[in-house]
Write a protein that holds these residues in place. Structure first.
Motif, PDB file in Angstrom:
ATOM      1  N   UNK A 114       0.645 -15.473   3.129  1.00  0.00           N
ATOM      2  CA  UNK A 114       0.896 -14.309   2.287  1.00  0.00           C
ATOM      3  C   UNK A 114      -0.222 -13.320   2.572  1.00  0.00           C
ATOM      4  N   UNK A 115       0.147 -12.076   2.810  1.00  0.00           N
ATOM      5  CA  UNK A 115      -0.831 -11.059   3.185  1.00  0.00           C
ATOM      6  C   UNK A 115      -0.626  -9.843   2.291  1.00  0.00           C
ATOM      7  N   UNK A 116      -1.721  -9.242   1.828  1.00  0.00           N
ATOM      8  CA  UNK A 116      -1.585  -8.118   0.913  1.00  0.00           C
ATOM      9  C   UNK A 116      -2.790  -7.191   0.992  1.00  0.00           C
ATOM     10  N   UNK A 117      -2.497  -5.906   1.069  1.00  0.00           N
ATOM     11  CA  UNK A 117      -3.494  -4.854   0.891  1.00  0.00           C
ATOM     12  C   UNK A 117      -3.250  -4.313  -0.511  1.00  0.00           C
ATOM     13  N   UNK A 118      -3.809  -4.989  -1.533  1.00  0.00           N
ATOM     14  CA  UNK A 118      -3.409  -4.695  -2.914  1.00  0.00           C
ATOM     15  C   UNK A 118      -4.018  -3.397  -3.431  1.00  0.00           C
ATOM     16  N   UNK A 119      -3.378  -2.796  -4.444  1.00  0.00           N
ATOM     17  CA  UNK A 119      -3.983  -1.623  -5.087  1.00  0.00           C
ATOM     18  C   UNK A 119      -5.259  -2.040  -5.789  1.00  0.00           C
ATOM     19  N   UNK A 120      -6.297  -1.219  -5.714  1.00  0.00           N
ATOM     20  CA  UNK A 120      -7.564  -1.687  -6.277  1.00  0.00           C
ATOM     21  C   UNK A 120      -8.355  -0.640  -7.042  1.00  0.00           C
ATOM     22  N   UNK A 121      -7.871   0.587  -7.158  1.00  0.00           N
ATOM     23  CA  UNK A 121      -8.603   1.548  -7.969  1.00  0.00           C
ATOM     24  C   UNK A 121      -8.284   1.278  -9.432  1.00  0.00           C
TER      25      UNK A 121
END
Length: 240
Positions: A114-121
């Motif tokens: 599983x790969x994710x560039x998650x929202x982080x602001x």
């Protein structure tokens, strides 16, 4: 510029309808994530344009590469980008929220990666664009949801690969530990040799092991890329 396709060496990505355009973070993650020989199924959470899923398709022969996107316009664009690629038969995008997807799929499908560039602001600031806020803020996909949900969808030897801000590393790893996910590899990303670490590339697995840590510097100076960075992204960027 975003109205034109972003051209990579083996595929191109339309991004005119996506709130979040292609950026360094996503490409870094897609190039960096470990893919073992036994990786047959991959899930890209919050796919946006679909670029990471497309990179996975280029990098490996996994027959099942699923993507998930909550924003309708981005979902439609990802589907279009998949269909325009050479790997359309292996790529599939779901239009759903991650928690709903986990509930539906936890007994159906297990993923080796599983790969994710998650929202982080996670500040209180909101922009004028609801779609951009959804793509950039943790409201849509908090770390707890990503990590807990992944435990239901990962295969026995499955891995989770993410990119997160350095200042959220300890919080992220503490939450991961609560769900019995443990860091195996962490790469700290710096823009230049003298700049502060801004990002962490993190690979998590179900077994606690000694963590391999290293550092990646992107540029010696403006547009003078390091050998390590060039080697990592050369299979994708046209001018590398």
């Amino acid at each position: 510029m975003s109205q034109k396709p972003f051209k990579f060496k083996q595929f191109e990505v339309l991004q005119d309808r996506c709130a979040m355009k292609i950026g360094t973070d996503g490409v870094l993650l897609g190039a960096w994530a470990d893919i073992s020989e036994n990786t047959d199924s991959i899930l890209d959470v919050g796919t946006g344009t679909g670029v990471i899923a497309l990179m996975m398709a280029q990098r490996c022969s996994a027959q099942l590469i699923d993507a998930l996107e909550i924003d309708e316009a981005a979902y439609e664009q990802a589907v279009e980008n998949f269909e325009r690629s050479d790997w359309g038969d292996r790529l599939f995008c779901y239009h759903a929220e991650f928690g709903e997807f986990v509930e539906e799929m936890q007994d159906e499908e297990k993923y080796d990666l599983i790969i994710s560039n998650p929202p982080f602001y996670n500040s209180d600031f909101k922009s004028a664009s609801e779609e951009r806020d959804m793509a950039r803020f943790q409201d849509a996909l908090p770390f707890e949801l990503l990590l807990e949900g992944s435990t239901y969808l990962l295969s026995e030897e499955g891995k989770l690969a993410v990119i997160i801000p350095k200042d959220q590393e300890q919080v992220f790893l503490k939450i991961a530990g609560n769900f019995n996910l443990f860091p195996e590899k962490i790469t700290y990303v710096k823009g230049t040799p003298t700049s502060a670490i801004k990002r962490c590339l993190v690979l998590l697995g179900a077994k606690p092991i000694e963590v391999v840590k290293d550092e990646l510097i992107i540029e010696h100076e403006r547009h003078q890329y390091t050998n390590e960075y060039q080697k990592l992204v050369a299979p994708f960027y046209l001018k590398m």
